[in-house]
Enzyme design. Structure first.
Site, PDB file in Angstrom:
ATOM      1  N   ASP A  27       0.855  -1.188   0.000  1.00  0.00           N
ATOM      2  CA  ASP A  27       0.000   0.000   0.000  1.00  0.00           C
ATOM      3  C   ASP A  27       0.892   1.239   0.000  1.00  0.00           C
ATOM      4  O   ASP A  27       1.739   1.404   0.873  1.00  0.00           O
ATOM      5  CB  ASP A  27      -0.886  -0.042   1.263  1.00  0.00           C
ATOM      6  CG  ASP A  27      -2.006   0.986   1.213  1.00  0.00           C
ATOM      7  OD1 ASP A  27      -2.101   1.729   0.213  1.00  0.00           O
ATOM      8  OD2 ASP A  27      -2.769   1.039   2.190  1.00  0.00           O
ATOM      9  N   ASP A 121      -3.329   2.254  -5.645  1.00  0.00           N
ATOM     10  CA  ASP A 121      -2.082   2.236  -4.880  1.00  0.00           C
ATOM     11  C   ASP A 121      -1.981   1.050  -3.940  1.00  0.00           C
ATOM     12  O   ASP A 121      -1.218   1.082  -2.990  1.00  0.00           O
ATOM     13  CB  ASP A 121      -1.967   3.530  -4.067  1.00  0.00           C
ATOM     14  CG  ASP A 121      -2.921   3.550  -2.895  1.00  0.00           C
ATOM     15  OD1 ASP A 121      -4.060   3.095  -3.053  1.00  0.00           O
ATOM     16  OD2 ASP A 121      -2.511   4.004  -1.818  1.00  0.00           O
ATOM     17  N   GLU A 122      -2.729   0.023  -4.217  1.00  0.00           N
ATOM     18  CA  GLU A 122      -2.820  -1.053  -3.245  1.00  0.00           C
ATOM     19  C   GLU A 122      -2.988  -2.387  -3.954  1.00  0.00           C
ATOM     20  O   GLU A 122      -3.790  -2.492  -4.875  1.00  0.00           O
ATOM     21  CB  GLU A 122      -4.046  -0.761  -2.378  1.00  0.00           C
ATOM     22  CG  GLU A 122      -4.101  -1.509  -1.100  1.00  0.00           C
ATOM     23  CD  GLU A 122      -5.425  -1.251  -0.372  1.00  0.00           C
ATOM     24  OE1 GLU A 122      -6.035  -0.171  -0.567  1.00  0.00           O
ATOM     25  OE2 GLU A 122      -5.847  -2.141   0.358  1.00  0.00           O
TER      26      GLU A 122
HETATM   27 MG   LIG Z   1      -2.445   3.928   0.260  1.00  0.00          MG
END
Ligand SMILES: [Mg+2]
Length: 410
Positions: A27, A121-122
């Site tokens: 993350d 983003d993960e």
């Molecule tokens: Mg994040």
């Protein structure tokens, strides 16, 4: 801050045996905000809030400096500004985040094809098959973090564990800019002191219900008879929660489906009616679509345009090619031809879109030079543009004919 302290003491206690810890959860830290700080280093170390500043604007991301004031995502911007009047508000640039996300995805794919993306983003990674080649899980996780720092100049936190639930929890406690391993044998010890809200699927409502019954930490639930838990949360959730409390989670990493299409569209503040201006906007959109294709190493065989008129009637036109492309020039030529074929005479256009469909990974796509276009030249030029953009940012280079820039939708 208490979280990272907690995290550090946990790392000390948990040990470093990463046997069977083949799941990573990665993350990015304060992703949108970090991208903005990277673009404008003067923002470093400051409370920066990404989101809409006007009216009913909402916070979409905040730097850790801003979070110290209690600012968090989804909070009304007006409240954020009361909490921290000196916070710097930056409008969201989703295109920039998508581009970084695509670069991040390529880094993840360099470790394993078993990547399940959860957000820009993960992602989860199943690294079972990579361990022989690349090293122990914690080594792979550390390498990934270094790679992201080096290539993207951004930080990521990574959780390493034997399943998805634990890996995701680990990355949460690793934040910011950290790595946390939950060894298989230490999972229960790690879990049981945590608040019940840390369980996957326990939202605020269920958490409050459990707390009312004096069930505050995961250990409290772990030791309840299943029948009792069933009466509280229902049969469907009881077994699931019970398993999570003991660190059991059988869900597999599901490789994310490749994108089916990539498109950009813009609604104009003022209707367009000048064909020259329409074509300039098509070029801009074609360039964005082509850049996104290239950043994902994808190519397209079908290009379409979308036009919404002043009266909201909307039409689309598409063309399927004999070979794949990710060239700005070629996509623009097709989009422009589709537009010209409509033979619109000074109609008022409120929205224009360009979309690439029939996507294929560029490596797999067969490239054939078309008759009217050589298979060299533009491609090299576009590679140079992409490299310059990666280095100097999105706004560095535009096709020559572009002048004004309306706001973007995607
Ligand atoms: Mg994040």
């Amino acid at each position: 801050m208490s979280r990272s302290q907690l995290n550090r003491s946990k790392i000390a206690n948990l040990g470093d045996d990463d046997t069977n810890c083949h799941i990573l959860h990665l993350d990015m830290d304060a992703f949108y905000a970090s991208v903005e700080v990277r673009r404008n280093p003067a923002l470093a170390g400051k409370p920066v809030v990404v989101g809409g500043a006007e009216g009913r604007g909402v916070v979409v991301a905040a730097t850790y400096e801003a979070r110290e004031f209690g600012i968090h995502a989804a909070m009304p911007m007006s409240r954020a500004m009361r909490l921290c009047p000196t916070a710097i508000v930056v409008p969201a640039d989703h295109r920039a985040y998508a581009e970084v996300s695509a670069q991040l995805y390529q880094i993840l794919l360099s470790v394993t094809p078993y990547v399940e993306t959860l957000a820009l983003d993960e992602a989860f990674l199943d690294i079972s098959g990579a361990i022989k080649l690349l090293g122990k899980p914690t080594e792979i996780a550390a390498k990934l973090r270094t790679e992201i720092k080096t290539q993207l100049n951004l930080t990521a936190s990574v959780g390493v564990a034997s399943n998805k639930f634990l890996a995701k929890l680990a990355s949460t406690y690793a934040k910011p800019d950290g790595l946390l391993l939950i060894p298989e044998a230490a999972a229960v010890k790690f879990l049981h002191p945590l608040p019940v809200g840390a369980l996957w699927g326990v939202g605020e409502k269920t958490e409050a219900k459990l707390q009312e019954l004096g069930l505050n930490v995961i250990g409290d639930i772990a030791n309840l008879p299943l029948a009792t838990l069933t009466r509280i949360v229902g049969a469907a959730s009881a077994e699931h929660l019970h398993n999570l409390c003991w660190g059991i989670d059988d869900r597999e990493v599901i490789v994310s489906e490749p994108e089916k299409s990539i498109g950009n569209e813009t609604t104009f503040g003022e209707d367009l009616f000048d064909p020259t201006e329409v074509e300039a906007q098509l070029l801009r959109l074609a360039d964005q679509v082509a850049a996104r294709l290239r950043s994902r190493e994808l190519s397209s065989r079908t290009i379409s345009i979308k036009i919404r008129f002043h009266d909201f009637t909307t039409i689309t036109r598409s063309k399927t090619l004999t070979s794949y492309t990710h060239s700005t020039q070629e996509i623009n030529q097709i989009a422009r031809q589709l537009y010209r074929n409509l033979n619109l005479q000074r109609v008022r256009i409120r929205l224009l879109g360009v979309r690439a469909e029939g996507l294929q990974s560029t490596q797999l796509a067969s490239f054939q030079p078309t008759l009217d276009e050589p298979d060299y030249g533009w491609s090299e030029a576009e590679q140079a543009v992409d490299q310059a953009r990666a280095k100097f940012g999105e706004r560095a280079i535009k096709p020559a004919r572009l002048i004004a820039e309306p706001d973007e939708e995607d």
